[in-house]
Scaffold this motif. Structure first.
Motif, PDB file in Angstrom:
ATOM      1  N   LEU A  81       0.818  -0.986  -0.222  1.00  0.00           N
ATOM      2  CA  LEU A  81      -0.163   0.200  -0.090  1.00  0.00           C
ATOM      3  C   LEU A  81       0.568   1.544  -0.339  1.00  0.00           C
ATOM      4  O   LEU A  81       0.731   2.319  -0.996  1.00  0.00           O
ATOM      5  CB  LEU A  81      -0.878  -0.222   0.935  1.00  0.00           C
ATOM      6  CG  LEU A  81      -1.792  -0.809   1.271  1.00  0.00           C
ATOM      7  CD1 LEU A  81      -2.845  -0.904   3.112  1.00  0.00           C
ATOM      8  CD2 LEU A  81      -3.098  -0.887   0.035  1.00  0.00           C
ATOM      9  N   ILE A 120      -5.187   7.394   7.246  1.00  0.00           N
ATOM     10  CA  ILE A 120      -5.683   5.453   7.401  1.00  0.00           C
ATOM     11  C   ILE A 120      -6.453   5.614   7.840  1.00  0.00           C
ATOM     12  O   ILE A 120      -6.608   5.902   9.506  1.00  0.00           O
ATOM     13  CB  ILE A 120      -3.680   4.951   7.944  1.00  0.00           C
ATOM     14  CG1 ILE A 120      -3.246   5.794   7.145  1.00  0.00           C
ATOM     15  CG2 ILE A 120      -4.400   3.882   8.299  1.00  0.00           C
ATOM     16  CD1 ILE A 120      -1.462   5.255   7.670  1.00  0.00           C
ATOM     17  N   TYR A 168      -6.008   6.027   2.485  1.00  0.00           N
ATOM     18  CA  TYR A 168      -5.902   4.269   2.555  1.00  0.00           C
ATOM     19  C   TYR A 168      -7.083   3.752   4.046  1.00  0.00           C
ATOM     20  O   TYR A 168      -7.052   4.354   4.984  1.00  0.00           O
ATOM     21  CB  TYR A 168      -5.013   4.354   3.577  1.00  0.00           C
ATOM     22  CG  TYR A 168      -3.373   3.768   2.860  1.00  0.00           C
ATOM     23  CD1 TYR A 168      -2.994   3.157   1.728  1.00  0.00           C
ATOM     24  CD2 TYR A 168      -2.536   5.815   3.009  1.00  0.00           C
ATOM     25  CE1 TYR A 168      -1.686   3.652   1.360  1.00  0.00           C
ATOM     26  CE2 TYR A 168      -1.809   6.218   2.390  1.00  0.00           C
ATOM     27  CZ  TYR A 168      -1.159   5.381   1.704  1.00  0.00           C
ATOM     28  OH  TYR A 168      -0.174   5.145   0.877  1.00  0.00           O
ATOM     29  N   VAL A 182      -6.708   4.956  -2.211  1.00  0.00           N
ATOM     30  CA  VAL A 182      -6.573   3.656  -2.101  1.00  0.00           C
ATOM     31  C   VAL A 182      -7.572   3.151  -1.335  1.00  0.00           C
ATOM     32  O   VAL A 182      -7.556   2.521  -0.337  1.00  0.00           O
ATOM     33  CB  VAL A 182      -5.223   3.037  -1.670  1.00  0.00           C
ATOM     34  CG1 VAL A 182      -4.605   1.940  -1.772  1.00  0.00           C
ATOM     35  CG2 VAL A 182      -3.920   3.979  -2.223  1.00  0.00           C
TER      36      VAL A 182
END
Length: 325
Positions: free
Chosen positions: A131, A146, A213, A235
């Motif tokens: 990642l 995140i 993420y 992502v």
């Protein structure tokens, strides 16, 4: 000889995870090794497979991650020998006392690394590695968001992002988890998921982050998209809150020509050389004291159903393991 394994004969809730006695292979094929499993990792992938989100051939033994000791090898195998300690990711059948493994997928466990730590590192560690190095290659000075920063992958990803020079914002669901996320190196921790987009914008002077993420999925998708700066990268690597509905590509344009990717670990470790290279990075960082894996709890193998319930309840912090030996 017989041994214990968790066998799934129908997809459904945690109750379909039932211990059974199974035969242990007396002979191992060429290129394979028989491994006595010490610990198996418990992951959301196992839940998705059990629930039927991913089609599986029934019956099957769940689990794809673990660590243990080689007890026999097949013809022509020279890379490992009986007595070697190994870890792995992507070998189905790991909720068991024994597994037959293709030797190229086995990873050496260094002296000084416990079986529990060895079992906890591969899936989350390798996931966090690709990642941060490929899905959106982090550069010093970038700012990232995140989600689930105190989860197994979130904790490792936070540490790797800091190693690579990024500023890290995480989201967590409680003050207890906030402390754990900060201890992993997060620069800013947002408690609760309400209006996380606005709080991210405030922290970035209105610009947004270079990358998000997101392993949560359905409940965070819209806010994650809105938290990106123009030409940022979204992502999406999991869906602990549910699957994301189909996405109109024009939304990516409207958000600032952002990039969107839905990667899967198997495509980043399919080549044994690449797998080993990523794993060695993790071991190097761990040996330098820059990377560690937090184990939340260990469960007896027969208690796999409870481990699944606890993980799905999103009240855990770090890694869950099954004791198989």
């Amino acid at each position: 000889m017989q041994s214990t394994a968790i066998v799934v004969r129908e997809q459904g809730g945690p109750e379909v995870l039932r211990p059974e006695q199974v035969d242990v292979p007396q002979e191992v094929g060429p290129g394979e090794a028989l491994v006595e499993i010490a610990y198996a990792g418990v992951n959301f992938l196992d839940i998705y497979q059990r629930e039927g989100r991913y089609e599986m051939d029934l019956p099957y033994v769940p689990g794809s991650e673990g660590a243990g000791r080689v007890i026999a090898v097949g013809q022509g195998v020279t890379d490992v020998k009986p007595g070697d300690r190994v870890a792995w990711e992507g070998i189905l059948g790991s909720y068991a006392r024994h597994v037959v493994a293709p030797v190229p997928r086995l990873l050496p466990v260094a002296d000084g690394v416990s079986d529990a730590q060895a079992a906890a590192l591969p899936l989350q560690g390798l996931t966090a590695h690709y990642l941060a190095t490929e899905s959106h290659p982090l550069r010093p000075g970038e700012t990232v968001l995140i989600h689930a920063g105190a989860g197994g992958t979130g904790l490792v990803l936070t540490q790797i992002a800091k190693i690579l020079g990024a500023t890290v914002i995480t989201t967590v669901s409680s003050e207890e988890k906030a402390k754990i996320s900060r201890d992993a190196g997060a620069d800013h921790v947002l408690v609760g998921y309400e209006d996380f987009t606005g709080r991210v914008r405030d922290l970035t002077g209105g610009r947004g982050v270079h990358a998000v993420y997101d392993g949560v999925g359905k409940s965070t998708f819209d806010g994650s998209l809105a938290a990106l700066r123009p030409r940022g990268t979204f992502v999406l690597f999991g869906g602990s809150s549910g699957a994301v509905p189909p996405v109109d590509p024009m939304r990516l344009s409207a958000a600032g020509s952002v990039k969107f990717t839905r990667p899967t670990l198997k495509h980043f470790v399919a080549d044994p050389a690449e797998l080993l290279s990523r794993y060695r990075d993790l071991l190097d960082w761990a040996s330098q004291g820059r990377l560690s894996v937090r184990v939340h709890a260990e469960y007896p193998l027969d208690d796999a159903a409870r481990a699944h319930r606890d993980l799905a309840g999103r009240g855990t912090v770090g890694k869950l393991l099954l004791r198989c030996a």
